[in-house]
Write a protein that holds these residues in place. Structure first.
Motif, PDB file in Angstrom:
ATOM      1  N   PRO A  59       0.787  -1.232   0.000  1.00 27.90           N
ATOM      2  CA  PRO A  59       0.000   0.000   0.000  1.00 27.90           C
ATOM      3  C   PRO A  59       0.821   1.285   0.000  1.00 27.90           C
ATOM      4  O   PRO A  59       0.595   2.174  -0.828  1.00 27.90           O
ATOM      5  N   GLY A  60       1.773   1.401   0.935  1.00 28.04           N
ATOM      6  CA  GLY A  60       2.550   2.633   1.028  1.00 28.04           C
ATOM      7  C   GLY A  60       3.368   2.889  -0.216  1.00 28.04           C
ATOM      8  O   GLY A  60       3.397   4.005  -0.756  1.00 28.04           O
ATOM      9  N   THR A  61       4.052   1.864  -0.703  1.00 26.91           N
ATOM     10  CA  THR A  61       4.888   2.014  -1.893  1.00 26.91           C
ATOM     11  C   THR A  61       4.050   2.357  -3.110  1.00 26.91           C
ATOM     12  O   THR A  61       4.401   3.253  -3.892  1.00 26.91           O
ATOM     13  N   GLU A  62       2.945   1.642  -3.283  1.00 26.90           N
ATOM     14  CA  GLU A  62       2.100   1.886  -4.451  1.00 26.90           C
ATOM     15  C   GLU A  62       1.511   3.296  -4.422  1.00 26.90           C
ATOM     16  O   GLU A  62       1.458   3.984  -5.445  1.00 26.90           O
ATOM     17  N   PHE A  63       1.072   3.734  -3.243  1.00 24.06           N
ATOM     18  CA  PHE A  63       0.511   5.080  -3.133  1.00 24.06           C
ATOM     19  C   PHE A  63       1.563   6.135  -3.475  1.00 24.06           C
ATOM     20  O   PHE A  63       1.297   7.072  -4.233  1.00 24.06           O
ATOM     21  N   CYS A  64       2.757   5.998  -2.924  1.00 23.95           N
ATOM     22  CA  CYS A  64       3.815   6.980  -3.174  1.00 23.95           C
ATOM     23  C   CYS A  64       4.231   7.003  -4.636  1.00 23.95           C
ATOM     24  O   CYS A  64       4.426   8.074  -5.224  1.00 23.95           O
ATOM     25  N   LEU A  65       4.350   5.825  -5.240  1.00 21.46           N
ATOM     26  CA  LEU A  65       4.718   5.773  -6.648  1.00 21.46           C
ATOM     27  C   LEU A  65       3.633   6.412  -7.521  1.00 21.46           C
ATOM     28  O   LEU A  65       3.927   7.154  -8.461  1.00 21.46           O
ATOM     29  N   GLY A  66       2.368   6.130  -7.189  1.00 22.58           N
ATOM     30  CA  GLY A  66       1.280   6.734  -7.941  1.00 22.58           C
ATOM     31  C   GLY A  66       1.270   8.251  -7.803  1.00 22.58           C
ATOM     32  O   GLY A  66       1.067   8.977  -8.784  1.00 22.58           O
TER      33      GLY A  66
END
Length: 321
Positions: A59-66
């Motif tokens: 979740p955290g990584t995907e949100f930041c990348l998005g």
């Protein structure tokens, strides 16, 4: 010497040019369309910031990348739009109006929206299967089991919601921040359409990677959606504004219920999505004549926006020394 951002007269004139070009010619060729280019960027970046369906969520990584992918694209779009406007600062105001109008046109799209909704109704006149197939071009959900009434409701709902997304909101942000404002809104709305899904789409999971795009689009559309509803209500003789407000919160979107509810109440029809929401439930099921009336009402909103721009142009010219 003229200055950028352009003064009110140039901005108002550019709105008239953009709306005129849209009505006369529709969309520019895909290879020249900036929104198509935005889509290519979002498609390429989206494959890198989202995860494959069925894999372990981060979740955290995907949100930041998005969020980073969105911000990089938004910065590029705004910078290019600002640069385009900056190159016009020494031109004659009439040349600025013409060029700015040409650049603004791809950020809005009334004619294509109108024609697509008309096409759904024409397809329904042929057969329910044809109507289902055609409305599938407009909505991102399974349409195989929709009834004739539900197909028509989906088309009219799309018309109302996209009157905001494709006309009112781009012009609102153009009025606020010039061409960069309109371009940034169009990028945000395109990103929401491509990334703003809860769950899986096209083999990718967007639950976290698309959250930033969805929330920014909600924020940028918040006030324009309510202005769109107000314009529709005013052209419906102010009918049932309290009902519009009561219905606006029934949709999952914080914004879509406003223009959809205003159009439903103004026409006295019911609009819904099976298992999700129903707006103006006491209204009648929409008929073909209601689609035609909905198109006329939305066209009146576009005409009113052109009238407002024309009035602003005259006032600006009258205020000059």
């Amino acid at each position: 010497m003229a200055q950028f951002p352009p003064d009110a007269a140039v901005q108002a004139g550019a709105v008239l040019v953009a709306l005129g070009l849209d009505v006369l010619f529709g969309e520019p060729p895909a290879k020249l369309h900036p929104v198509v280019a935005m889509g290519h960027y979002l498609g390429a970046v989206g494959r890198r910031v989202s995860r494959a369906a069925g894999t372990v969520p981060r979740p955290g990584t995907e949100f930041c990348l998005g969020a980073l992918g969105w911000c990089a694209g938004a910065a590029l779009v705004a910078a290019l739009a600002f640069a385009a406007g900056w190159t016009m600062e020494d031109l004659h105001p009439l040349a600025q109006i013409a060029l700015l109008g040409v650049l603004l046109k791809p950020m809005l799209s009334w004619r294509m929206l109108r024609d697509e909704v008309r096409a759904v109704e024409a397809a329904l006149a042929e057969s329910l299967a044809a109507g289902r197939q055609r409305v599938g071009w407009l909505v991102s959900r399974d349409v195989s089991a929709l009834s004739e009434t539900q197909v028509r409701e989906a088309a009219v709902s799309t018309l109302a919601e996209n009157l905001n997304d494709s006309v009112v909101a781009p012009l609102f942000w153009f009025a606020v921040a010039g061409l960069p404002g309109a371009a940034l809104y169009r990028f945000a709305n395109t990103a929401d359409a491509m990334w703003g899904y809860m769950g899986e789409r096209a083999g990718r999971d967007w639950t976290w990677a698309g959250k930033w795009a969805a929330r920014v689009d909600d924020a940028l559309s918040w006030l324009p959606a309510r202005l769109t509803a107000l314009l529709i209500a005013l052209l419906s003789a102010g009918r049932g504004w309290s009902t519009v407000v009561a219905n606006a919160g029934l949709t999952p979107s914080p914004n879509g219920g406003w223009p959809m509810g205003a159009l439903a109440v103004g026409l006295g029809i019911r609009l819904g999505k099976p298992g999700v929401y129903e707006l103006n439930s006491p209204g009648r099921a929409p008929l073909a004549a209601d689609t035609a009336m909905a198109l006329r009402r939305c066209a009146q909103v576009v005409a009113l926006l052109a009238l407002i721009a024309g009035g602003a142009l005259l006032l600006s010219l009258g205020a000059r020394p």
